[in-house]
Design a protein around this motif. Structure first.
Motif, PDB file in Angstrom:
ATOM      1  N   SER A   3       3.634 -28.499  78.747  1.00 11.13           N
ATOM      2  CA  SER A   3       4.784 -29.378  78.947  1.00 11.13           C
ATOM      3  C   SER A   3       4.592 -30.129  80.253  1.00 11.13           C
ATOM      4  CB  SER A   3       6.089 -28.561  78.978  1.00 11.13           C
ATOM      5  OG  SER A   3       6.048 -27.616  80.028  1.00 11.13           O
ATOM      6  N   PRO A   4       5.316 -31.252  80.446  1.00 10.76           N
ATOM      7  CA  PRO A   4       5.162 -32.028  81.690  1.00 10.76           C
ATOM      8  C   PRO A   4       5.791 -31.319  82.885  1.00 10.76           C
ATOM      9  CG  PRO A   4       6.820 -33.015  80.278  1.00 10.76           C
ATOM     10  CD  PRO A   4       6.210 -31.899  79.484  1.00 10.76           C
ATOM     11  N   THR A   5       5.071 -30.363  83.444  1.00 12.45           N
ATOM     12  CA  THR A   5       5.548 -29.583  84.578  1.00 12.45           C
ATOM     13  C   THR A   5       4.362 -29.142  85.417  1.00 12.45           C
ATOM     14  OG1 THR A   5       6.779 -27.590  85.214  1.00 12.45           O
ATOM     15  CG2 THR A   5       5.458 -27.468  83.223  1.00 12.45           C
ATOM     16  N   VAL A   6       4.643 -28.696  86.624  1.00 10.59           N
ATOM     17  CA  VAL A   6       3.581 -28.180  87.490  1.00 10.59           C
ATOM     18  C   VAL A   6       3.539 -26.654  87.465  1.00 10.59           C
ATOM     19  CG1 VAL A   6       3.595 -30.171  89.024  1.00 10.59           C
ATOM     20  CG2 VAL A   6       5.131 -28.264  89.488  1.00 10.59           C
ATOM     21  N   ASN A   7       4.432 -26.019  86.708  1.00 12.67           N
ATOM     22  CA  ASN A   7       4.459 -24.558  86.605  1.00 12.67           C
ATOM     23  C   ASN A   7       4.228 -24.154  85.151  1.00 12.67           C
ATOM     24  OD1 ASN A   7       5.169 -23.938  89.367  1.00 12.67           O
ATOM     25  ND2 ASN A   7       7.182 -24.759  88.905  1.00 12.67           N
ATOM     26  N   THR A   8       3.238 -23.311  84.909  1.00 16.22           N
ATOM     27  CA  THR A   8       2.915 -22.838  83.564  1.00 16.22           C
ATOM     28  C   THR A   8       2.783 -21.322  83.603  1.00 16.22           C
ATOM     29  OG1 THR A   8       1.701 -24.887  83.118  1.00 16.22           O
ATOM     30  CG2 THR A   8       1.297 -23.039  81.643  1.00 16.22           C
ATOM     31  N   ALA A   9       3.524 -20.634  82.720  1.00 16.28           N
ATOM     32  CA  ALA A   9       3.505 -19.172  82.660  1.00 16.28           C
ATOM     33  C   ALA A   9       2.834 -18.723  81.366  1.00 16.28           C
ATOM     34  CB  ALA A   9       4.914 -18.604  82.755  1.00 16.28           C
ATOM     35  N   VAL A  10       1.974 -17.723  81.468  1.00 19.43           N
ATOM     36  CA  VAL A  10       1.243 -17.187  80.316  1.00 19.43           C
ATOM     37  C   VAL A  10       1.356 -15.659  80.347  1.00 19.43           C
ATOM     38  CG1 VAL A  10      -0.971 -17.087  79.113  1.00 19.43           C
ATOM     39  CG2 VAL A  10      -0.388 -19.098  80.470  1.00 19.43           C
ATOM     40  N   ARG A  11       1.734 -15.080  79.213  1.00 16.18           N
ATOM     41  CA  ARG A  11       1.824 -13.618  79.129  1.00 16.18           C
ATOM     42  C   ARG A  11       0.415 -13.028  79.030  1.00 16.18           C
ATOM     43  NH1 ARG A  11       3.305  -9.926  74.708  1.00 16.18           N
ATOM     44  NH2 ARG A  11       3.250 -11.743  73.345  1.00 16.18           N
ATOM     45  N   VAL A  12       0.113 -12.069  79.921  1.00 18.00           N
ATOM     46  CA  VAL A  12      -1.246 -11.521  79.981  1.00 18.00           C
ATOM     47  C   VAL A  12      -1.292 -10.013  79.773  1.00 18.00           C
ATOM     48  CG1 VAL A  12      -2.146 -13.349  81.467  1.00 18.00           C
ATOM     49  CG2 VAL A  12      -1.086 -11.338  82.500  1.00 18.00           C
ATOM     50  N   GLY A  13      -0.161  -9.339  79.665  1.00 18.15           N
ATOM     51  CA  GLY A  13      -0.197  -7.891  79.490  1.00 18.15           C
ATOM     52  C   GLY A  13       1.178  -7.277  79.437  1.00 18.15           C
ATOM     53  N   HIS A  14       1.212  -5.935  79.459  1.00 16.37           N
ATOM     54  CA  HIS A  14       2.458  -5.171  79.423  1.00 16.37           C
ATOM     55  C   HIS A  14       2.449  -4.129  80.537  1.00 16.37           C
ATOM     56  CE1 HIS A  14       3.480  -6.973  75.567  1.00 16.37           C
ATOM     57  NE2 HIS A  14       2.266  -6.673  75.148  1.00 16.37           N
ATOM     58  N   ALA A  15       3.633  -3.648  80.870  1.00 18.86           N
ATOM     59  CA  ALA A  15       3.765  -2.685  81.963  1.00 18.86           C
ATOM     60  C   ALA A  15       3.133  -1.340  81.628  1.00 18.86           C
ATOM     61  CB  ALA A  15       5.244  -2.493  82.302  1.00 18.86           C
ATOM     62  N   GLY A  16       2.940  -1.043  80.346  1.00 20.31           N
ATOM     63  CA  GLY A  16       2.328   0.216  79.953  1.00 20.31           C
ATOM     64  C   GLY A  16       0.821   0.227  80.032  1.00 20.31           C
ATOM     65  N   TRP A  17       0.203  -0.881  80.362  1.00 20.55           N
ATOM     66  CA  TRP A  17      -1.256  -0.964  80.454  1.00 20.55           C
ATOM     67  C   TRP A  17      -1.730  -0.453  81.815  1.00 20.55           C
ATOM     68  CZ3 TRP A  17      -3.114  -6.298  78.166  1.00 20.55           C
ATOM     69  CH2 TRP A  17      -2.722  -6.359  76.820  1.00 20.55           C
ATOM     70  N   THR A  18      -3.046  -0.269  81.906  1.00 17.72           N
ATOM     71  CA  THR A  18      -3.644   0.078  83.195  1.00 17.72           C
ATOM     72  C   THR A  18      -3.878  -1.191  84.007  1.00 17.72           C
ATOM     73  OG1 THR A  18      -5.908  -0.097  82.332  1.00 17.72           O
ATOM     74  CG2 THR A  18      -4.810   2.051  82.140  1.00 17.72           C
ATOM     75  N   ALA A  19      -4.050  -1.011  85.307  1.00 20.13           N
ATOM     76  CA  ALA A  19      -4.293  -2.166  86.189  1.00 20.13           C
ATOM     77  C   ALA A  19      -5.603  -2.853  85.839  1.00 20.13           C
ATOM     78  CB  ALA A  19      -4.295  -1.703  87.640  1.00 20.13           C
ATOM     79  N   GLU A  20      -6.600  -2.080  85.404  1.00 17.12           N
ATOM     80  CA  GLU A  20      -7.888  -2.668  85.033  1.00 17.12           C
ATOM     81  C   GLU A  20      -7.762  -3.587  83.820  1.00 17.12           C
ATOM     82  OE1 GLU A  20      -7.358   0.432  85.791  1.00 17.12           O
ATOM     83  OE2 GLU A  20      -8.544   0.698  87.629  1.00 17.12           O
ATOM     84  N   GLN A  21      -6.977  -3.177  82.817  1.00 13.40           N
ATOM     85  CA  GLN A  21      -6.775  -4.007  81.624  1.00 13.40           C
ATOM     86  C   GLN A  21      -6.073  -5.320  81.976  1.00 13.40           C
ATOM     87  OE1 GLN A  21      -4.629  -1.092  79.261  1.00 13.40           O
ATOM     88  NE2 GLN A  21      -6.390  -0.823  77.895  1.00 13.40           N
ATOM     89  N   ILE A  22      -5.044  -5.232  82.803  1.00 21.07           N
ATOM     90  CA  ILE A  22      -4.303  -6.433  83.196  1.00 21.07           C
ATOM     91  C   ILE A  22      -5.205  -7.362  84.010  1.00 21.07           C
ATOM     92  CG2 ILE A  22      -2.368  -7.292  84.571  1.00 21.07           C
ATOM     93  CD1 ILE A  22      -0.899  -4.702  83.827  1.00 21.07           C
TER      94      ILE A  22
END
Length: 388
Positions: free
Chosen positions: A233-252
């Motif tokens: 969209s015409p914006t300077v901020n873009t959010a993308v979902r990359v994981g869940h809180a139940g994952w490990t830090a390495e996976q995220i």
């Protein structure tokens, strides 16, 4: 406090990519903070949730984690209704009970046979709850009630790339007013082989649909369902979902590295030169930076150094324009106050035009001439400063 007028000049050095170690540190800190905040929220709650999972005392494992990208200029000129996708090393959707609706080109029967084939994985076949072509979709789901029912029956919608641009007109605002269930494009037409590095032109056959194999279709569905979706969209901020809180830090961290690199290289105009910052965050947490640029602007012509001759010339030109736009009101008679309307006009209310004072144009002409002369001097001074 007044904003600072100091400007960082753009350097010509190459911008470094995201550091994997920094992504891992930010992921560990974010997960620790989310767990701590969830414990405090549960401890301070007035009523205990009796239906909560006892194994998930530290918060919901399905709480999403987002990567936020900020750019120096808009990432897109218009809002795109077709989401892009980035294949991740760790899939976002692994739920065996998720419902998938596959919207294909015609004929519908051929793609249903592909899903029912023995080459198609049985566990994935259970999740594909409907296969429908765009013609039958348009005929069967005309009303808003039918579209809302279809929207509620499935969790994920996939659309053939050949007909994906026709779906907004067929499905309407029921599907496209939010980004939750917009159809994800999938490539399910036949793969064209290459000969000597060049693609061979496919021979068209009216009896044989242009479709991939069952195994290729299964792979496309798996990748699309677990991919990170990019809604431009015409914006300077873009959010993308990359994981869940139940994952490990390495996976995220691994997903963050892939999304950051692919998002910038594939979707951002100007690539890394147009990126200002990259963060990771939860729904209710502060954003943790994993990469920040040293360059404030995209192009050299966008900025000038403070105190330079160019800056002085611009300031002088702005002052000249202010004087040019204003009009002098001195020497002009004040406007008479508006007279209230009456039902009937009387002779006493009429204004005698002969009694009005005559306007004096000689003063006004002299002021205009003086202002024009001053403006010419200011323009000459600005031009001389630029030449120096």
């Amino acid at each position: 406090m007044a904003p600072s007028k100091s400007v960082t000049l753009r350097s010509e050095t190459a911008v470094s990519l995201v550091d994997p170690d920094q992504s891992l540190k930010a992921s560990k800190a974010l997960l620790a903070h989310m767990k701590k905040a969830s414990k405090e929220k549960a401890a301070n709650a007035e009523k205990k949730d009796l239906l909560a999972d006892p194994e998930d005392e530290e918060g919901s494992k399905e709480t999403p984690i987002w990567l936020t990208l900020t750019t120096k200029r808009h990432i897109s000129d218009s809002r795109s209704l077709k989401p892009g996708k980035i294949v991740l090393p760790h899939s976002l959707n692994t739920d065996p009970e998720i419902g998938i609706c596959l919207i294909t080109a015609e004929p519908q029967r051929h793609y249903k046979n592909l899903v029912a084939s023995d080459d198609f994985p049985a566990d994935l076949r259970k999740r594909v709850t409907r296969v429908i072509d765009v013609g039958k979709l348009k005929a069967k789901f005309k009303t808003f009630e039918a579209q809302r029912k279809l929207f509620a029956e499935h969790d994920v919608f996939l659309g053939d790339t050949r007909i994906i641009n026709r779906l907004p007109g067929v499905l309407g605002k029921t599907f496209y007013k939010t980004t939750a269930k917009r159809p994800i494009p999938v490539e399910i037409q036949a793969r064209v082989p290459k000969t000597d590095g060049k693609r061979v032109k496919r021979t068209k056959d009216a009896n044989t649909p242009n479709a991939c194999t069952s195994a290729q279709l299964a792979g496309e569905i798996e990748r699309a369902v677990g991919a990170a979706l990019i809604n431009l969209s015409p914006t300077v901020n873009t959010a993308v979902r990359v994981g869940h809180a139940g994952w490990t830090a390495e996976q995220i961290a691994e997903n963050v590295d892939v999304v950051a690199k692919t998002l910038v290289e594939k979707f951002v105009p100007g690539k890394w030169k147009n990126v200002k910052s990259i963060y990771v965050k939860g729904p209710e947490t502060a954003a943790l930076p994993i990469w920040l640029t040293d360059e404030l602007w995209l192009e050299q012509k966008d900025v000038v150094a403070d105190g330079s001759d160019e800056a002085k010339a611009i300031i002088a030109g702005e002052k000249a324009n202010i004087g040019k736009k204003r009009k002098s009101l001195e020497g002009q008679p004040e406007e008479a106050e508006p007279v209230a309307k009456k039902a009937k006009k009387t002779k006493a209310a009429k204004v005698d035009k002969d009694k009005l004072p005559e306007s004096d144009d000689t003063k006004l002409d002299k002021e205009i001439a003086d202002r024009k002369a001053a403006l010419k001097k200011q323009k000459k001074a600005a031009k001389k400063a630029l030449e120096v």
